[in-house]
Design a protein around this motif. Sequence first.
Motif, PDB file in Angstrom:
ATOM      1  N   SER A 145      61.133  53.457 -12.044  1.00 17.63           N
ATOM      2  CA  SER A 145      59.699  53.576 -12.405  1.00 17.63           C
ATOM      3  C   SER A 145      58.489  53.059 -12.178  1.00 17.63           C
ATOM      4  CB  SER A 145      60.337  53.083 -14.365  1.00 17.63           C
ATOM      5  OG  SER A 145      60.044  51.778 -14.132  1.00 17.63           O
TER       6      SER A 145
ATOM      7  N   ASP B 110      67.634  41.067 -13.079  1.00 16.23           N
ATOM      8  CA  ASP B 110      67.949  40.645 -13.975  1.00 16.23           C
ATOM      9  C   ASP B 110      68.483  39.117 -13.637  1.00 16.23           C
ATOM     10  OD1 ASP B 110      66.504  42.836 -15.330  1.00 16.23           O
ATOM     11  OD2 ASP B 110      68.517  43.376 -15.100  1.00 16.23           O
TER      12      ASP B 110
ATOM     13  N   GLY C 103      68.745  50.260 -22.060  1.00 17.82           N
ATOM     14  CA  GLY C 103      67.342  50.250 -21.433  1.00 17.82           C
ATOM     15  C   GLY C 103      66.195  49.032 -21.392  1.00 17.82           C
TER      16      GLY C 103
ATOM     17  N   HIS D  15      65.878  60.086 -17.409  1.00 24.03           N
ATOM     18  CA  HIS D  15      66.261  58.209 -17.162  1.00 24.03           C
ATOM     19  C   HIS D  15      67.479  58.777 -16.884  1.00 24.03           C
ATOM     20  CE1 HIS D  15      65.264  54.871 -19.861  1.00 24.03           C
ATOM     21  NE2 HIS D  15      65.654  54.358 -18.342  1.00 24.03           N
TER      22      HIS D  15
ATOM     23  N   GLN E  92      75.669  48.383 -27.674  1.00 26.26           N
ATOM     24  CA  GLN E  92      74.468  47.950 -26.710  1.00 26.26           C
ATOM     25  C   GLN E  92      75.396  48.037 -24.856  1.00 26.26           C
ATOM     26  OE1 GLN E  92      71.199  44.389 -25.134  1.00 26.26           O
ATOM     27  NE2 GLN E  92      72.449  43.996 -26.972  1.00 26.26           N
ATOM     28  N   GLY E  93      73.632  48.995 -24.108  1.00 24.61           N
ATOM     29  CA  GLY E  93      74.198  49.470 -22.501  1.00 24.61           C
ATOM     30  C   GLY E  93      73.646  47.947 -21.897  1.00 24.61           C
TER      31      GLY E  93
ATOM     32  N   THR F  68      68.968  51.849 -13.509  1.00 23.89           N
ATOM     33  CA  THR F  68      68.800  53.749 -12.388  1.00 23.89           C
ATOM     34  C   THR F  68      69.655  53.341 -11.149  1.00 23.89           C
ATOM     35  OG1 THR F  68      66.518  54.104 -13.035  1.00 23.89           O
ATOM     36  CG2 THR F  68      67.823  55.497 -11.790  1.00 23.89           C
TER      37      THR F  68
ATOM     38  N   ARG G 107      63.916  39.689 -16.621  1.00 30.19           N
ATOM     39  CA  ARG G 107      63.120  40.289 -15.305  1.00 30.19           C
ATOM     40  C   ARG G 107      63.173  38.667 -15.008  1.00 30.19           C
ATOM     41  NH1 ARG G 107      62.138  46.154 -14.580  1.00 30.19           N
ATOM     42  NH2 ARG G 107      63.561  46.863 -14.674  1.00 30.19           N
TER      43      ARG G 107
ATOM     44  N   LYS H 117      59.737  51.170 -22.536  1.00 30.37           N
ATOM     45  CA  LYS H 117      59.952  49.866 -22.317  1.00 30.37           C
ATOM     46  C   LYS H 117      58.788  49.486 -22.448  1.00 30.37           C
ATOM     47  CE  LYS H 117      63.809  50.211 -19.340  1.00 30.37           C
ATOM     48  NZ  LYS H 117      65.038  49.899 -17.854  1.00 30.37           N
TER      49      LYS H 117
END
Length: 550
Positions: free
Chosen positions: A193, A431, A316, A238, A336-337, A341, A446, A538
Motif C-alpha cells: 500500500s 514488524d 491486517g 487487498h 487472528q492471522g 502482501t 512496526r 488500517k
Amino acid sequence: MRDANQPPMVSTMMAQPLSLNHLLERAGHLFPSSEIVSRLPDKSYRTHRFGQFHDRTRRLAQALLNLGIGRGDRVATLCWNHHAHLECYFGIPAAGAVMHTLNLRLSPEEIGWIAADAQDRVLVVDDILLPLYRQFAHLHRFEHVLVFPFSGAAVPAGEGLTDYEALLAGTDTAGFRYPDHAEDDPVSMCYTSGTTGRPKGVAYSHRSTVLHTLVGCLGDCWGLRGTDTVLPVTPMFHANSWGIPYAAVMLGTKLVFPGPHLHPDDLLDLMQDHPPTLALGVPTIWLGLIQAYEAALSTQPGRWRLPPGMRSLVGGAAVPESLIRAFDRHGVWLLQGWGMTETSPLATVSYPKAELRDIDADERYRRAAMAGVPVPLVDVRLRQDDGNDAPWDGRSVGEIQVRGPFITGSYHRVPVSEDKFTADGWLRTGDVASMDPHGFVRITDRTKDLIKSGGEWISSVDLENALMGHPQVLEAAVIAIPDEKWSERPLACVVSRNGLAIERASLDACLLGQGFAKWQLPERYEFIDAVPRTSTGKFYKLRLRERFPR
Ligand code: ADP
C-alpha cells in the motif's frame, strides 16, 4: 552399500505443475450447483452457480486470448468484490496472463502510477468506478478497457470502452485450451500500500497460490469446508482477499460478495439474508460491526442476529482482546492471522495448539489476541540488531523475518536491496515481535511505529489495545512525539464513545491496571473525531504524526 555407479534414485511422481486451472476445472465439474452471491449497487442480489462461473471464466480467458493477450501480460482489475471479479481471478491466469488488482481506495495519481509501473495492457473496471478511471486515464493508456455493467446500466458508447458482458456473450469457447505454463509463472500481482514509501509490486505464481490455498484450508488455519458460506469483506484488491476466493473455488464453498456495501448496517443486513459461517475483514470492520450490532440490541431489538457459530478471520492490523471478547459474547469467534502482501498473505495464525487444549478462558483470549503460530511451509525468525535470533521466551523482541514458497523473494522491477531482504534470503517484514515457548508470535509494533523513550522501547500496539479495553474508548492510536529529555514519548489519540474528552486519570488507571509501568503511560491524550485510515482500513499513523508533530 550404495553402488557408486548407480545414478541417484529419482521420484516416480509426475512432474505435473501446480496450476490454478486445475482448481477452476475442478469447481466446474464437481460443484456446478455451488452458489456465488453478489450484492449489486442497488443492494439486490444476483446468484451464479459454479457451473456458470466455470463457463463465463473460460469465455473471459478466450476473449483475452482473442485480444492478443497472453503469457505474462498484465490485466488490471478496478472492481468491488463480486462474481465478475472472481471470474478475473481465474480467467486472466487461464489465458496465461497476470491479474493485477488495483486498489480503488488509492488516489487517482497513485492508481495511475501503479498501472504504469505494472505496464498493465488491459483494464477490467466496474461501471460505477468509471468516474475514478477517468481521473487517472491520462496517466496510463490501457489497450483495452472492459467495463463490467455492475449497475445494470448500458456501458457508455465511445471512449474506447468494451462491454464485458457483450464480450463474454460473443466469445466461443469450443476450441478453448489452456495455454501451457510452468508452475512458477505469475498469475496475479498486488502492490503494497505504500505507507512506507513507493508502492511495490508483488507477483504470485501458480505454485505459490496453490500452496497458500492448501495451507489456508487446513483445520488449524481457516478450516474451510465445502459446506461453509464465506463472506469476504476484505477487498479482492487487498492481498487477493487473503486468498479465500481461491480456496472457496477449490472446495465448492458458497461465496457471498458484499459488492460496494461495506457499512456495518449493510453487512449486518447481508448476514441475515445469507448467513456466513466464515467472514473475513480487518479489525476496523469488526469494530464498526459490533458497535452497530450492540447499539441495535437496545434500540431495535430483533433487527439483526449474528449468525450462530460464525467464525471470523481477522488480520491486517492488531486485534484488541476486547474485540475478541465482545464478539465471543455473541457466539462469534475471531480467528487472528498475521501477514502482509508479500506473504500471500497468511503467515501465522492464532489457534489452540494441542498442548494448550486445557488453558482457561482468560488465557484463551490472551492467545487469540496474538498473531499466533507460523503456518506450515513458512519459517519465521526474530532477528535482533546484533545479528542473533531472539529466544522464544515471550519477552525478547526482534524483527520478524520470513521465508517460504509463498513469500516474495523480490519486488517487481525493483533491485533486491538489503533493507528488504537479508543476504541469506529472508524477507525483512519491518514488524517487531516476540515469540513465546509455544511458538506464538506477539506483534509489538512496526519498526517505524515503536516508541523509544529513555532508551527503552514502548509498544504503541500494546497501549492501543489496552486503551481500547476502556469502556468509554471507541478507538485509540498511539504515536511517538519527540521529547528533549526522553528522545520520544507516546501520544495517544483517542476517539471516545460519546465524543467528549475522558478524564486522564481514568485512562491512566486503565493502563496501570493492565500492567503498564508509569513511564510507559502516554505523555498526552488528544481527543479526535476519528482515526484516519489507510486504503485498506488500517490506522494511518503517518497522518496522525503530521497532525501532531509534537
Ligand atoms: P501495508 O503494509 O501496506 O499495510 P499489508 O496489508 O501488506 O499492507 O500489511 C501488512 C502489515 O500489516 C504487516 O506488516 C503488519 O504490520 C500488519 N499486520 C498484519 N496482520 C497483523 C496482525 N494480526 N497484528 C498486527 N499487525 C498486523
